[in-house]
Write a protein that holds these residues in place. Structure first.
Motif, short mmCIF file in Angstrom:
data_model
loop_
_atom_site.label_atom_id
_atom_site.label_comp_id
_atom_site.label_asym_id
_atom_site.label_seq_id
_atom_site.Cartn_x
_atom_site.Cartn_y
_atom_site.Cartn_z
N LYS B 32 0.85 -1.19 0.00
CA LYS B 32 0.00 0.00 0.00
C LYS B 32 0.88 1.23 0.00
CE LYS B 32 -4.64 0.04 0.77
NZ LYS B 32 -4.99 0.66 -0.46
N LEU B 57 5.34 8.01 0.48
CA LEU B 57 5.66 9.04 -0.53
C LEU B 57 6.25 10.30 0.11
CD1 LEU B 57 2.46 8.86 -2.82
CD2 LEU B 57 4.55 7.48 -2.92
N LYS B 81 -3.47 19.29 3.03
CA LYS B 81 -4.75 19.98 2.91
C LYS B 81 -4.71 21.34 3.60
CE LYS B 81 -7.17 16.10 3.69
NZ LYS B 81 -6.71 14.96 2.88
N LEU B 103 -13.69 22.10 5.28
CA LEU B 103 -14.63 21.20 5.96
C LEU B 103 -14.00 19.84 6.30
CD1 LEU B 103 -17.92 21.75 3.90
CD2 LEU B 103 -17.49 22.47 6.26
N VAL B 104 -12.83 19.56 5.72
CA VAL B 104 -12.23 18.23 5.93
C VAL B 104 -11.57 18.17 7.30
CG1 VAL B 104 -10.47 16.59 5.19
CG2 VAL B 104 -11.82 17.81 3.48
N GLY B 105 -12.08 17.29 8.13
CA GLY B 105 -11.44 16.96 9.40
C GLY B 105 -11.13 18.17 10.25
N SER B 118 -6.79 12.14 -0.19
CA SER B 118 -8.25 12.17 -0.06
C SER B 118 -8.93 11.70 -1.32
CB SER B 118 -8.74 13.58 0.27
OG SER B 118 -8.56 13.84 1.63
N HIS B 121 -8.17 7.86 -1.69
CA HIS B 121 -8.86 7.06 -0.68
C HIS B 121 -10.33 6.86 -1.08
CE1 HIS B 121 -9.27 5.20 3.17
NE2 HIS B 121 -10.18 6.06 3.59
N GLU B 127 -15.80 14.98 1.18
CA GLU B 127 -16.23 16.11 0.36
C GLU B 127 -15.55 16.09 -1.01
OE1 GLU B 127 -14.91 16.28 3.38
OE2 GLU B 127 -16.38 17.24 4.68
C1 LIG Z 1 -10.61 12.43 12.78
C2 LIG Z 1 -10.60 12.42 11.28
C3 LIG Z 1 -11.54 13.17 10.59
C4 LIG Z 1 -11.55 13.18 9.19
N1 LIG Z 1 -12.51 13.91 8.57
C5 LIG Z 1 -12.54 13.93 7.22
C6 LIG Z 1 -13.54 14.69 6.53
O1 LIG Z 1 -14.37 15.38 7.14
N2 LIG Z 1 -13.54 14.64 5.17
C7 LIG Z 1 -12.61 13.91 4.46
O2 LIG Z 1 -12.64 13.91 3.25
N3 LIG Z 1 -11.67 13.19 5.08
C8 LIG Z 1 -11.61 13.18 6.44
N4 LIG Z 1 -10.64 12.43 7.06
C9 LIG Z 1 -9.66 11.69 6.23
C10 LIG Z 1 -8.46 12.57 5.92
O3 LIG Z 1 -8.88 13.68 5.16
C11 LIG Z 1 -7.30 11.86 5.19
O4 LIG Z 1 -6.23 12.75 5.25
C12 LIG Z 1 -7.46 11.54 3.73
O5 LIG Z 1 -8.59 10.78 3.49
C13 LIG Z 1 -6.29 10.71 3.19
O6 LIG Z 1 -5.17 11.48 2.93
P1 LIG Z 1 -3.75 10.97 3.47
O7 LIG Z 1 -2.70 11.78 2.79
O8 LIG Z 1 -3.74 10.99 4.93
O9 LIG Z 1 -3.70 9.50 2.85
P2 LIG Z 1 -3.31 8.09 3.50
O10 LIG Z 1 -4.12 7.82 4.70
O11 LIG Z 1 -1.85 7.99 3.61
O12 LIG Z 1 -3.79 7.14 2.31
C14 LIG Z 1 -5.16 6.91 2.05
C15 LIG Z 1 -5.31 5.98 0.85
O13 LIG Z 1 -4.93 6.62 -0.35
C16 LIG Z 1 -3.85 5.96 -1.00
N5 LIG Z 1 -2.96 7.01 -1.50
C17 LIG Z 1 -2.58 8.13 -0.82
N6 LIG Z 1 -1.84 8.93 -1.61
C18 LIG Z 1 -1.75 8.31 -2.81
C19 LIG Z 1 -1.13 8.67 -4.05
N7 LIG Z 1 -0.45 9.82 -4.20
N8 LIG Z 1 -1.23 7.80 -5.10
C20 LIG Z 1 -1.92 6.64 -4.96
N9 LIG Z 1 -2.54 6.26 -3.81
C21 LIG Z 1 -2.46 7.09 -2.76
C22 LIG Z 1 -3.24 5.07 0.07
O14 LIG Z 1 -2.68 3.92 -0.48
C23 LIG Z 1 -4.45 4.73 0.94
O15 LIG Z 1 -5.15 3.68 0.38
C24 LIG Z 1 -10.59 12.41 8.45
C25 LIG Z 1 -9.63 11.67 9.14
C26 LIG Z 1 -9.62 11.66 10.54
C27 LIG Z 1 -8.61 10.83 11.25
#
Ligand SMILES: Cc1cc2nc3c(=O)[nH]c(=O)nc-3n(C[C@H](O)[C@H](O)[C@H](O)COP(=O)(O)OP(=O)(O)OC[C@H]3O[C@@H](n4cnc5c(N)ncnc54)[C@H](O)[C@@H]3O)c2cc1C
Ligand code: FES
Ligand code: FES
Lengths: 164, 291
Positions: B32, B57, B81, B103-105, B118, B121, B127
């Motif tokens: 992953k 990454l 974000k 609005l995200v998180g 986002s 995922h 959103e």
């Molecule tokens: C308390 C809490 C509240 C939240 N509230 C919201 C909300 O209101 N709205 C919302 O939209 N989200 C919300 N989130 C989720 C948050 O926005 C995540 O940051 C986001 O969904 C994933 O981004 P990340 O960089 O953290 O990805 P990761 O968690 O590192 O990865 C998520 C997925 O995407 C894949 N991935 C990531 N980057 C890439 C890439 N460049 N190429 C290919 N695959 C990739 C990974 O393999 C994994 O499957 C919340 C999370 C928490 C813990």
């Protein structure tokens, strides 16, 4: 391949080089490898905010960060708030004491680190801005009103002192 | 609540990352990508996901940028974000995407969570996919066969699934220019500020001489992916931008939903009800927006 990774981090200004398992969270690294127990672990999956620390001056949930991802980063934990020379509490800490911003204290380190980021960026936050900033931290016993009071008091004190 | 063991790699370049993903795939490794970890880490902690290897990454600085590309807004996948929320360029060029980002998180989540993560995922309650569907959005990915561009309507496949191959890295998201006269709104309902929404609506439209034109409405939090509310869109086309029409459009949008998700926080019927109310509200908000 081995899942052990070598990392170099600066925590509260001290440099540490350690071999860690890849799956170790930053929260567990701080608590178990560095014996910095101030960072609390509540839910371990990103919901409660008790584990909030600053990574390169930005608030982050240390349970949602791997220790390896903090490689080459500056970490600030609640242990760094107190003045290292005088031992005096930071105005944020003193304000939580004076305005009854804690009861059991479990959530408090997270609230204080979140407050630190808020007040550094916005020394005079409105109530709305305080609520928005604290929205990611849960408290199960104090009640949010006195936590709001504590942050307001901290903002006042930090503005009127040069200590910050 | 501790992740199961995995191998860990942090490639230094995009080429290295793709080569590594390709090799791991060939070896049959269940790997992953990890970006900010704000969605993946909870899944690892709960052991809903147990990959054998993570490809981080975090060292790919070349994927961390916000640029104006001849009017198109390009955002590198690894941009946080919070950086997007703090960007005056993002706010000016893509006001709907900017509002959605806020609005995200919570702040702590936005500081670490990436823009690309986002989209990749593809959480049905997020959103971002809904916003992508009502803007002209394209995704750029690089894999073993080189780079390709994927339009938003081909990107989101189903629940937490995109059309990205496991060996592909999402590198950027691109938004075509947002016409200054175009109206927009995003409305959602969440139990607590910052939580993933129980249901929400993002929309864009033109109001020409008091009539609705080119209406695009997407609902999130209700089906396996964000969905366009085509029944509401068609109903509004050429109609007066008035409360009565917005009310009808809300009803049509809610009625169009197949079988909204149900969980302990909100039944299927309640989510359907929310979509109707939020659509009507969002239309009113967009129509009233002054430029
Ligand atoms: C308390 C809490 C509240 C939240 N509230 C919201 C909300 O209101 N709205 C919302 O939209 N989200 C919300 N989130 C989720 C948050 O926005 C995540 O940051 C986001 O969904 C994933 O981004 P990340 O960089 O953290 O990805 P990761 O968690 O590192 O990865 C998520 C997925 O995407 C894949 N991935 C990531 N980057 C890439 C890439 N460049 N190429 C290919 N695959 C990739 C990974 O393999 C994994 O499957 C919340 C999370 C928490 C813990
Ligand atoms: S322990 Fe990290 S958010 Fe709860
Ligand atoms: S003081 Fe007990 S949980 Fe907040």
């Amino acid at each position: 391949m081995s899942s052990k990774q070598r990392i170099e981090v600066r925590v509260n200004g001290t440099r540490y080089v350690r071999e860690v398992e890849a799956r170790l969270t930053l929260a567990d690294f701080l608590r178990h490898e560095l014996s910095l127990g101030g960072t609390h672990v509540g839910c371990e999956h990103g919901i409660c905010g008790a584990c909030t620390v600053l990574i390169n001056d930005q608030s982050a949930r240390s349970c949602l960060t791997l220790a390896v991802q903090a490689d080459d980063c500056d970490i600030t934990t609640v242990e760094n708030l107190r003045n290292p020379e005088t031992g005096a509490l930071h105005p944020i800490q003193q304000s939580f004491v004076d305005a009854h911003g804690l009861q059991c204290g479990f959530c408090t380190p997270g609230f204080m680190m979140t407050t630190l980021e808020l007040l550094r960026e916005n020394p005079d936050p409105s109530d709305e801005q305080i609520k928005e900033a604290l929205g990611g931290n849960l408290c199960r016993c104090t009640g949010y009103q006195s936590i709001m009071d504590s942050v307001r008091l901290a903002a006042q004190r930090m503005k009127s002192s040069t200590l910050g | 609540m501790k992740p199961a063991p995995f191998d860990y790699h942090a490639p230094a370049t995009l080429d290295e990352a793709v080569a590594l993903l390709t090799r791991l795939e060939d070896e049959g490794c269940d790997m992953k990508i990890i970006a900010g970890g704000q969605s993946l880490m909870p899944m690892l902690a709960l052991r809903v996901a147990r990959p054998e290897a993570l490809v981080d990454l975090r060292r790919l600085d070349t994927l961390n940028y916000i640029r104006d590309d001849a009017g198109t807004l390009a955002i590198g996948a690894m941009t946080s974000k919070q950086a997007a929320a703090d960007s005056a360029l993002v706010k000016r060029a893509q006001p709907l995407f900017h509002a959605a980002t806020e609005l995200v998180g919570h702040r702590q989540i936005r500081n670490r969570g990436s823009v690309g993560g986002s989209f990749a995922h593809a959480d049905p309650a997020s959103e971002y996919p809904a916003v992508a569907l009502v803007l002209d959005t394209e995704f750029e990915a690089v894999g073993p066969d080189g780079a390709r561009t994927i339009p938003a309507d081909e990107f989101f496949v189903t629940y937490m699934t995109t059309s990205l191959e496991t060996t592909e890295v999402l590198t950027a998201v691109r938004f075509a220019p947002f016409a200054p006269q175009r109206r927009w709104a995003i409305q959602e309902f969440a139990r607590r500020n910052g939580d993933l929404a129980l249901a929400g609506v993002a929309l864009t439209l033109n109001v020409d001489g008091g009539l609705c034109r080119d209406v695009r409405i997407a609902a999130f939090g209700v089906e396996a992916t964000a969905v366009r509310l085509t029944a509401a869109e068609q109903l509004l086309e050429g109609q007066p931008a008035q409360a009565a029409q917005f009310e009808q459009a809300g009803k049509a949008g809610a009625a169009q939903l197949d079988d909204p998700m149900s969980c302990i926080h909100a039944s299927s019927a309640y989510r359907r009800h929310l979509i109707g109310v939020l659509t009507t509200r969002a239309l009113g908000e967009a129509a009233a927006r002054t430029h």
